[in-house]
Write an enzyme that holds these catalytic residues in place. Structure first.
Site, PDB file in Angstrom:
ATOM      1  N   CYS A  26      32.757  46.606  33.252  1.00  0.00           N
ATOM      2  CA  CYS A  26      33.063  46.066  34.576  1.00  0.00           C
ATOM      3  C   CYS A  26      32.686  47.213  35.304  1.00  0.00           C
ATOM      4  O   CYS A  26      32.737  47.749  36.333  1.00  0.00           O
ATOM      5  CB  CYS A  26      33.522  45.309  35.099  1.00  0.00           C
ATOM      6  SG  CYS A  26      33.566  43.542  34.154  1.00  0.00           S
ATOM      7  N   HIS A  35      34.684  45.880  42.702  1.00  0.00           N
ATOM      8  CA  HIS A  35      33.906  45.279  41.442  1.00  0.00           C
ATOM      9  C   HIS A  35      34.111  43.879  42.304  1.00  0.00           C
ATOM     10  O   HIS A  35      35.870  43.404  42.432  1.00  0.00           O
ATOM     11  CB  HIS A  35      34.459  45.801  40.551  1.00  0.00           C
ATOM     12  CG  HIS A  35      34.604  44.438  39.422  1.00  0.00           C
ATOM     13  ND1 HIS A  35      33.055  44.083  39.326  1.00  0.00           N
ATOM     14  CD2 HIS A  35      35.096  43.691  38.744  1.00  0.00           C
ATOM     15  CE1 HIS A  35      33.295  43.046  37.877  1.00  0.00           C
ATOM     16  NE2 HIS A  35      34.171  42.880  37.634  1.00  0.00           N
ATOM     17  N   ASN A  89      30.260  37.237  39.306  1.00  0.00           N
ATOM     18  CA  ASN A  89      30.305  38.728  38.282  1.00  0.00           C
ATOM     19  C   ASN A  89      29.210  39.235  37.396  1.00  0.00           C
ATOM     20  O   ASN A  89      29.040  38.847  36.343  1.00  0.00           O
ATOM     21  CB  ASN A  89      31.450  38.292  37.332  1.00  0.00           C
ATOM     22  CG  ASN A  89      32.114  39.737  37.414  1.00  0.00           C
ATOM     23  OD1 ASN A  89      31.852  41.066  36.782  1.00  0.00           O
ATOM     24  ND2 ASN A  89      33.595  39.811  36.347  1.00  0.00           N
TER      25      ASN A  89
END
Ligand code: UT7
Length: 315
Positions: free
Chosen positions: A117, A242, A272
């Site tokens: 990520c 994020h 996500n």
């Protein structure tokens, strides 16, 4: 390393989201879940799923072309392509080479970075190094993730959280005061088992431990990147975190001393998308007029590794 004068700036951004929308209600017919659970625990309402029609490399190429279209460069001007992905369509060659071929960036060197990520922020820092040493001039940094291809669609604790998409930006030597002015990256491989994908297998996650570490590490990374930039949280105009879970975003903002009206959130629409969340958010924020030249931006990420990082950017 303190950089009051930035080496590099982001000159354009781009994105690609697959058109097919899957709502929480749609997921209720796949696993034992509910719109209520997903919304209250994560803030996610829907996500995009690529399906079989489009590959991760194709999504990355489309985001890259979008960033090129918004710059004054052609594909042949790009001399370095860095792709962040945790979901390559194949393991050999690097996805960056497939993207290079798709966009016709014939003069580029192309390779992937693996930072899960946090990979897009790592990619920006690698780009900065190549530009600072004179090895590259026009760098295309892309994050492209087809998370749907590595999810266990029988595991309700993971499959409802993720989505597919790609974002990109073009990085050049800074022409003035715009650019990256603060950097912090960290990793801890001892915690790898808490979020991983075994060889040939699917994503496994210990949600609560990941959650706790995410908040702690993102708050720390934000603080360190601000320190590196010689800035205070009050000076930040926009936080682009994020996008994994709106509760993680809210806690990170609170610990970092940044009010939620200065935080960009789109996790409700995309879930996500691993490393693609930040460049997609940057591109949307520009389009919405929320992110404007001259702003002080803080961007921060956390994910598998564990690996985390933050950048302070004079936009
Ligand atoms: O990009 C970085 C990587 N990922 C993250 O940052 C994610 C970090 N973690 C999280 O966001 C949260 O931990 C989750 C959203 C994954 C889970 O939220 P939670 O509040 O920590 O829930 P939990 O794991 O403690 O589960 C609570 C309950 C459990 O039931 P019992 O044991 O209390 O009866 C789960 O089985 O919720 C159940 N559950 C679900 N129920 C309905 C787990 N997934 C679901 C689901 N629908 N999809």
């Amino acid at each position: 390393m303190k950089k009051t004068i930035p080496f590099v700036e982001i000159v354009s951004t781009g994105r690609f989201l697959p058109p097919s929308v899957t709502t929480n209600a749609d997921l209720e017919s796949i696993v034992d879940t509910s719109n209520e659970w997903i919304t209250t625990r994560t803030g996610i309402k829907e996500r995009r799923l690529a399906g079989n029609e489009i590959s991760a490399a194709q999504m990355g190429a489309k985001a890259g072309v979008d960033a090129l279209d918004k710059s004054d460069l052609n594909a042949s001007d790009i001399d370095l392509i860095i792709v962040s992905t945790a979901t390559p369509d194949r393991l050999l060659p690097s996805m960056a080479c497939d993207v290079q071929a798709l966009i016709g960036a014939v003069n580029a060197v192309a390779f992937d970075v693996g930072g899960a990520c946090s990979g897009f922020l790592y990619g920006l820092t690698v780009a900065e190094g190549h530009i600072a040493t004179g090895h590259a001039t026009n760098v295309l940094v892309i994050a492209a993730e087809k998370m749907s291809s590595i999810l266990d669609w029988n595991d309700r604790s993971t499959c409802v959280l993720f989505g597919d998409g790609a974002g990109a930006c073009i990085v050049q030597r800074s022409a003035g005061s715009r650019g990256i002015i603060g950097t912090y990256h960290g990793s801890d491989g001892n915690l790898a088992e808490l979020l991983h994908r075994p060889p040939g297998g699917l994503v496994k996650m210990s949600g609560q431990e990941v959650y706790r570490n995410a908040v702690r590490s993102m708050a720390l990374a934000s603080e360190r990147a601000l320190e590196d930039a010689g800035m205070k949280a009050e000076e930040i105009d926009l936080l682009i975190p994020h996008q994994a879970n709106v509760r993680i975003i809210e806690s990170t903002a609170r610990y970092s001393g940044i009010p939620m009206d200065k935080v960009f959130v789109n996790v409700d629409r995309y879930g996500n998308m691993s490393s693609a969340t930040i460049p997609v958010a940057m591109d949307e924020a520009i389009e919405q007029g929320v992110l404007e030249e001259g702003m002080n931006v803080l961007t921060v990420a956390f994910g598998a590794g564990f690996a985390w990082g933050a950048l302070a950017i004079k936009w």
